[in-house]
Write an enzyme that holds these catalytic residues in place. Structure first.
Site, PDB file in Angstrom:
ATOM      1  N   TYR A  23      12.639  21.854  60.347  1.00 47.45           N
ATOM      2  CA  TYR A  23      11.991  22.266  61.586  1.00 47.45           C
ATOM      3  C   TYR A  23      12.659  21.638  62.809  1.00 47.45           C
ATOM      4  O   TYR A  23      11.988  21.102  63.696  1.00 47.45           O
ATOM      5  CB  TYR A  23      10.494  21.950  61.540  1.00 47.45           C
ATOM      6  CG  TYR A  23       9.762  22.804  60.539  1.00 47.45           C
ATOM      7  CD1 TYR A  23       9.364  24.093  60.857  1.00 47.45           C
ATOM      8  CD2 TYR A  23       9.514  22.336  59.249  1.00 47.45           C
ATOM      9  CE1 TYR A  23       8.728  24.900  59.932  1.00 47.45           C
ATOM     10  CE2 TYR A  23       8.880  23.144  58.309  1.00 47.45           C
ATOM     11  CZ  TYR A  23       8.488  24.420  58.666  1.00 47.45           C
ATOM     12  OH  TYR A  23       7.862  25.218  57.741  1.00 47.45           O
ATOM     13  N   TYR A 151      -1.640  25.996  55.027  1.00 45.64           N
ATOM     14  CA  TYR A 151      -0.185  25.861  54.848  1.00 45.64           C
ATOM     15  C   TYR A 151       0.094  25.705  53.356  1.00 45.64           C
ATOM     16  O   TYR A 151      -0.513  24.863  52.688  1.00 45.64           O
ATOM     17  CB  TYR A 151       0.365  24.657  55.601  1.00 45.64           C
ATOM     18  CG  TYR A 151       1.831  24.418  55.310  1.00 45.64           C
ATOM     19  CD1 TYR A 151       2.819  25.183  55.914  1.00 45.64           C
ATOM     20  CD2 TYR A 151       2.223  23.441  54.392  1.00 45.64           C
ATOM     21  CE1 TYR A 151       4.164  24.992  55.619  1.00 45.64           C
ATOM     22  CE2 TYR A 151       3.559  23.235  54.091  1.00 45.64           C
ATOM     23  CZ  TYR A 151       4.527  24.014  54.710  1.00 45.64           C
ATOM     24  OH  TYR A 151       5.850  23.825  54.404  1.00 45.64           O
ATOM     25  N   ASP A 252      -4.323  24.639  45.904  1.00 46.82           N
ATOM     26  CA  ASP A 252      -3.068  23.994  46.270  1.00 46.82           C
ATOM     27  C   ASP A 252      -3.342  22.512  46.510  1.00 46.82           C
ATOM     28  O   ASP A 252      -3.747  22.108  47.594  1.00 46.82           O
ATOM     29  CB  ASP A 252      -2.498  24.667  47.519  1.00 46.82           C
ATOM     30  CG  ASP A 252      -1.196  24.049  47.988  1.00 46.82           C
ATOM     31  OD1 ASP A 252      -0.807  22.991  47.449  1.00 46.82           O
ATOM     32  OD2 ASP A 252      -0.577  24.609  48.910  1.00 46.82           O
ATOM     33  N   LYS A 281       4.535  16.727  45.567  1.00 51.31           N
ATOM     34  CA  LYS A 281       4.627  15.563  46.446  1.00 51.31           C
ATOM     35  C   LYS A 281       4.541  14.232  45.692  1.00 51.31           C
ATOM     36  O   LYS A 281       5.545  13.709  45.245  1.00 51.31           O
ATOM     37  CB  LYS A 281       3.595  15.670  47.568  1.00 51.31           C
ATOM     38  CG  LYS A 281       3.933  16.748  48.597  1.00 51.31           C
ATOM     39  CD  LYS A 281       3.094  16.645  49.824  1.00 51.31           C
ATOM     40  CE  LYS A 281       3.408  17.738  50.852  1.00 51.31           C
ATOM     41  NZ  LYS A 281       4.719  17.591  51.494  1.00 51.31           N
TER      42      LYS A 281
END
Length: 431
Positions: A23, A151, A252, A281
């Site tokens: 980003y 997200y 998620d 993660k």
């Protein structure tokens, strides 16, 4: 050219000329901070400064850096093999990890697809849901339903279920699969739940259930979409509605899994189990990229007995032995400790340490859940400016938009956490 042969100036020059960061612009990027080593909760910069890490490398490094247990797991596995293809082959670390994940996740999740990143885990979950309905003769159930401000990753399938307007991927909207969105849960984590809070979700399920393969949602915490914490009762009711309308539920847990919210998995706040769960993660403690998608036997049987006779996905580095070995060590390390007490203490310290920010005129809200602390500003911050100020204060935080947030490693001391919070509040007082 070895790493040691590069000066700090050379590293930064190469970085500016050639490296595209996440980003970030290639023509107007803020400067990068060269890290030369990391240990415990500290990142050491090339100029000798040390920063207290408040980000756990984007939720992942729950045990901090250079942990001897995880280091040893990686070294031991390297002596056997670092990688071997997973097609037609299995190996001890993958078997051990699969059994661990089945044992610690809510029943009846029992099948484990091991991939190499969180976005891929979401892609796999979506494909599982779609292929399941196709395989049992319900081809019309090929759409997804989710909530706004969510997200789920940066690949195309994952982008398609991120918020299409306020999310990070709206410029791709015209080429993404079109799915259904309803308002984000409005009942806060500590507020009482009313049926009206889920009325639009229920209405969408009632209207579209014949075409819906699954609902996908981040349980309890909406992460990169706004760090919003919502009521567990919403999730409990959502599970009931999915069952009622014959729609699968995908959770998620990539950001929330492995203790971050105070429960091992965030769905445990609601005492529910999904049909499909995504993990990533923190699964390796931040050492290596790895993810997993778990599903029930109902899903795996439906897919396996369908037209294709198999699940149509297979990453090259699926089941990587090195990553799965470290994941086993990381999970066992977490479970061997009083992690619930540790996270509860971090929660208490974050509440105390970030509370003074609430008195700042530029702050809209301070909220804390488990080992997640969030300060929401009234206006978006200048990331380059505030990042430098935080680094100058000796802490590493990566704000975005209006959000200045922290999710420190679980091993952080009370003293370091107090310093981290105080420095964040100090820098925000200057904005």
């Amino acid at each position: 050219m070895s790493n040691s042969a590069l000066s700090t100036e050379q590293i930064l020059a190469i970085d500016k000329a050639h490296i595209w960061h996440p980003y970030a612009s290639m023509t107007d990027a803020p400067p990068s901070y060269p890290v030369v080593s990391a240990k415990g909760v500290r990142l050491k910069l090339a100029d000798g400064r040390e920063l207290i890490d408040g980000m756990s490398s984007w939720w992942a490094a729950i045990h901090g850096y250079n942990h001897p247990v995880l280091n040893q797991a990686a070294k031991t596995q390297l002596d056997d093999m670092s990688h071997v293809m997973f097609g037609g082959i299995t190996h001890p670390p993958a078997a051990k990890l699969a059994k661990l994940l089945v044992d610690i996740t809510p029943a009846p999740l029992s099948k484990v697809f091991i991939s190499d990143s969180g976005s891929v885990a979401v892609e796999v979950a979506i494909k599982m849901a779609l292929q399941y309905w196709y395989s049992i003769g319900r081809k019309e159930k090929n759409q997804l339903l989710t909530v706004r401000n969510g997200y789920h990753g940066d690949t195309f399938g994952a982008m398609a279920v991120c918020d299409p307007t306020t999310g990070m991927h709206h410029i791709f909207q015209d080429v993404l699969p079109q799915h259904h969105f309803v308002a984000q849960p409005q009942c806060r984590f500590d507020e009482s739940f009313e049926e009206q809070h889920i009325a639009d979700m229920k209405a969408a399920l009632e209207q579209h259930h014949q075409q819906l393969a699954a609902v996908i949602i981040e349980p309890i915490v909406q992460g990169a979409g706004g760090m919003h914490f919502y009521s567990p009762a919403y999730l409990t009711r959502l599970r009931q509605l999915c069952d009622e309308y014959d729609v699968l539920l995908i959770l998620d847990e990539i950001a929330t899994g492995f203790g971050r919210t105070g429960k091992l998995f965030a769905c445990e706040h609601a005492n529910i189990s999904p049909d499909i769960m995504c993990l990533g993660k923190a699964i390796t403690g931040g050492y290596l990229s790895l993810a997993a998608t778990l599903c029930t036997e109902k899903i795996s049987t439906g897919i396996s007995q369908g037209e294709a006779g198999c699940f149509m996905h297979g990453p090259t580095f699926m089941g990587n032995p090195l990553a799965t070995a470290v994941a086993c060590a990381s999970i066992e390390l977490l479970l061997s400790q009083p992690w619930q007490r540790v996270v509860a203490n971090i929660e208490q310290q974050l509440q105390q340490g970030l509370k003074p920010a609430q008195d700042l005129a530029q702050v809209a809200e301070v909220r804390v859940l488990g080992a997640i602390g969030v300060i929401e500003m009234k206006e978006a911050v200048n990331m380059a400016t505030i990042q430098k100020q935080l680094v100058d204060e000796g802490v590493w935080i990566r704000p975005f938009g209006k959000l200045v947030y922290t999710m420190p490693p679980f091993i952080i001391s009370d003293e370091d956490l107090a310093t981290l919070c105080a420095k964040i509040v100090k820098v925000l007082s200057l904005q």
